[in-house]
Design a protein around this motif. Structure first.
Motif, PDB file in Angstrom:
ATOM      1  N   ILE A 151       0.940  -0.775   0.336  1.00 15.76           N
ATOM      2  CA  ILE A 151      -0.223   0.596   0.349  1.00 15.76           C
ATOM      3  C   ILE A 151       0.996   1.117  -0.412  1.00 15.76           C
ATOM      4  N   GLN A 152       1.727   1.487   0.797  1.00 16.40           N
ATOM      5  CA  GLN A 152       2.588   2.117   0.723  1.00 16.40           C
ATOM      6  C   GLN A 152       3.445   2.599  -0.554  1.00 16.40           C
ATOM      7  N   GLN A 153       3.372   1.492  -1.330  1.00 14.24           N
ATOM      8  CA  GLN A 153       4.421   1.657  -2.331  1.00 14.24           C
ATOM      9  C   GLN A 153       3.652   2.084  -3.565  1.00 14.24           C
ATOM     10  N   ASP A 159       6.378  10.100  -6.065  1.00 11.57           N
ATOM     11  CA  ASP A 159       6.707  10.851  -4.602  1.00 11.57           C
ATOM     12  C   ASP A 159       7.961  11.984  -4.621  1.00 11.57           C
ATOM     13  N   THR A 160       8.308  13.199  -4.878  1.00 10.33           N
ATOM     14  CA  THR A 160      10.049  13.040  -4.892  1.00 10.33           C
ATOM     15  C   THR A 160      10.309  13.400  -3.378  1.00 10.33           C
ATOM     16  N   ASP A 161       8.745  14.019  -2.933  1.00 12.18           N
ATOM     17  CA  ASP A 161       9.244  14.251  -1.001  1.00 12.18           C
ATOM     18  C   ASP A 161       9.360  13.034  -0.777  1.00 12.18           C
ATOM     19  N   LYS A 236      10.761   3.190 -13.834  1.00 10.80           N
ATOM     20  CA  LYS A 236      10.402   2.933 -14.661  1.00 10.80           C
ATOM     21  C   LYS A 236       8.678   3.633 -14.273  1.00 10.80           C
ATOM     22  N   SER A 237       8.494   2.149 -13.034  1.00  3.54           N
ATOM     23  CA  SER A 237       7.215   2.645 -12.422  1.00  3.54           C
ATOM     24  C   SER A 237       6.497   3.286 -10.957  1.00  3.54           C
ATOM     25  N   GLY A 238       7.559   4.355 -11.308  1.00  4.63           N
ATOM     26  CA  GLY A 238       7.494   5.406  -9.899  1.00  4.63           C
ATOM     27  C   GLY A 238       7.840   4.751  -8.794  1.00  4.63           C
ATOM     28  N   ASN A 239       8.956   3.708  -8.619  1.00  7.92           N
ATOM     29  CA  ASN A 239       9.001   3.535  -7.136  1.00  7.92           C
ATOM     30  C   ASN A 239       9.939   3.924  -7.018  1.00  7.92           C
ATOM     31  N   LEU A 240      10.679   4.407  -6.119  1.00 10.71           N
ATOM     32  CA  LEU A 240      11.667   5.528  -5.568  1.00 10.71           C
ATOM     33  C   LEU A 240      12.392   4.752  -4.718  1.00 10.71           C
ATOM     34  N   PRO A 252      18.607  18.463  -8.693  1.00  7.79           N
ATOM     35  CA  PRO A 252      17.530  18.802  -9.111  1.00  7.79           C
ATOM     36  C   PRO A 252      16.791  18.924 -10.399  1.00  7.79           C
ATOM     37  N   TYR A 253      17.642  18.478 -11.463  1.00 14.18           N
ATOM     38  CA  TYR A 253      16.637  18.464 -12.980  1.00 14.18           C
ATOM     39  C   TYR A 253      15.617  16.957 -12.220  1.00 14.18           C
ATOM     40  N   LEU A 254      16.353  15.878 -11.977  1.00 13.31           N
ATOM     41  CA  LEU A 254      15.674  14.818 -11.685  1.00 13.31           C
ATOM     42  C   LEU A 254      14.547  14.624 -10.907  1.00 13.31           C
ATOM     43  N   GLU A 255      13.772  15.485 -10.504  1.00 12.14           N
ATOM     44  CA  GLU A 255      12.693  15.459  -9.443  1.00 12.14           C
ATOM     45  C   GLU A 255      12.045  15.854 -11.101  1.00 12.14           C
ATOM     46  N   ALA A 256      11.809  17.040 -11.660  1.00 11.29           N
ATOM     47  CA  ALA A 256      10.951  17.323 -12.592  1.00 11.29           C
ATOM     48  C   ALA A 256      10.725  16.190 -13.666  1.00 11.29           C
ATOM     49  N   LEU A 257      11.834  15.260 -13.886  1.00 13.07           N
ATOM     50  CA  LEU A 257      11.460  13.648 -15.116  1.00 13.07           C
ATOM     51  C   LEU A 257       9.947  12.934 -14.509  1.00 13.07           C
ATOM     52  N   ILE A 258      10.646  13.090 -12.471  1.00 15.47           N
ATOM     53  CA  ILE A 258      10.222  12.183 -12.180  1.00 15.47           C
ATOM     54  C   ILE A 258       8.515  12.449 -12.249  1.00 15.47           C
ATOM     55  N   GLU A 259       8.484  14.393 -11.920  1.00 14.24           N
ATOM     56  CA  GLU A 259       7.106  14.868 -11.358  1.00 14.24           C
ATOM     57  C   GLU A 259       5.572  14.378 -12.669  1.00 14.24           C
TER      58      GLU A 259
END
Length: 323
Positions: A151-153, A159-161, A236-240, A252-259
């Motif tokens: 569930i957490q995942q 979520d970059t935070d 790719k699936s957004g699991n950071l 910092p530019y990595l954040e924009a790609l993920i978001e």
């Protein structure tokens, strides 16, 4: 590099019996479940979790042989682990695991979900039949933790935070809880002291976290063939995971790609380049080594034996998978 097979030589015969028992335990009811069980338990998995249970059982029983309840606990541990993998593969839409097609890609989602449910139910039934309330509580908590981790995942995708602390908590739920609680349960079946039972739990917790961090590093450094699944699939699936979270502090530019969820052409390739340019992978290696060292500190209170030495060597094996 030492293979898992040679590493676990003190319990090699025990693991052979376990694999045969697993097929018999879950496959008698229905032809499709029989096929799924053959598919799951015939796979060449490392059997790390039941091996740890068997090693701790032998290390804590010393001169005495392990009991049928120790063996059954190892089987229950592998059943719970396998059930969670079947469900994870459905949620993640994974086509392969350990280099072979997943249950849902071979038999369909419906059978995969039912097979996972059946394995959880079977493991709970066998758990109750151990007639040890403390052990039942430990392993029941694991099943809740596995769901909590999933569930957490799911809630924290892209979520970059997401913090390193939250990542370690999720990793505990998804991976380390089963190893920690089954390690403690093996000690309880051997009637060890409360203090030693807690040490066994801590060993499992830290070896489990080290194992998960190493897996997350290999998602970036391993080949698709070696991983048995597509490389960078978590990203790719957004699991950071740890390498990404550490890299975010520097890039910092990595954040924009993920978001933007890698929605533009070349986003994934650029993200991978940022991660590899950063110290994210090196810092993740240090984090894995830290937990492996903590694990060893908790196992040294056991009396010297070949199984104890194997549990210590396992910490080196976990880290050696990176090289």
């Amino acid at each position: 590099m030492t293979s898992a097979t040679s590493l676990f030589s003190p319990v090699e015969a025990d693991l052979r019996v376990l694999t045969e028992n697993l097929k018999q335990l879950v496959s008698a009811r229905h032809p499709i479940l029989f096929a799924a069980a053959e598919h799951l338990f015939g796979a060449t998995g490392k059997r790390v979790r039941p091996a740890i249970v068997l090693l701790i059982s032998r290390a804590t029983m010393q001169e005495l042989d392990i009991t049928p309840r120790h063996r059954r606990l190892a089987e229950i541990t592998e059943m719970i682990h396998t059930a969670s993998l079947v469900h994870d593969d459905v949620v993640d839409e994974s086509e392969v695991r350990r280099g072979i097609p997943t249950v849902h890609s071979s038999f369909g989602n419906r059978v995969a979900v039912l097979a996972g449910d059946f394995l959880f139910a079977q493991s709970s039934w066998y758990l109750a039949n151990l007639d040890n309330l403390a052990v039942v509580k430990l392993l029941s908590e694991v099943i809740m933790d596995l769901a909590e981790g999933e569930i957490q995942q799911g809630l924290n995708r892209f979520d970059t935070d997401f913090s390193i602390e939250a990542y370690l908590e999720k990793s505990y739920y998804k991976t380390a809880s089963l190893i920690a609680n089954s390690s403690k349960a093996a000690g309880l079946l051997s009637e060890v002291s409360e203090e030693l039972a807690e040490d066994l739990y801590s060993y499992g917790r830290h070896i489990g976290l080290a194992f998960q961090i190493v897996d997350d590093i290999l998602d970036f450094t391993g080949s698709t063939e070696a991983l048995g699944k597509p490389a960078a699939s978590d990203l790719k699936s957004g699991n950071l995971t740890a390498p990404v979270l550490f890299a975010l502090e520097e890039k910092p530019y990595l954040e924009a790609l993920i978001e933007r969820e890698f929605s533009q052409a070349g986003d994934i390739e650029q993200a991978l380049a940022y991660i590899k340019e950063s110290t994210g992978i090196d810092r993740s290696r240090e984090l894995a080594a830290h937990h492996a060292q903590l694990a060893v500190q908790h196992i040294t209170k056991l009396p010297p034996s070949e199984p104890r030495q194997t549990l210590i060597n396992l910490a080196d094996y976990v880290l050696s998978r990176l090289y």
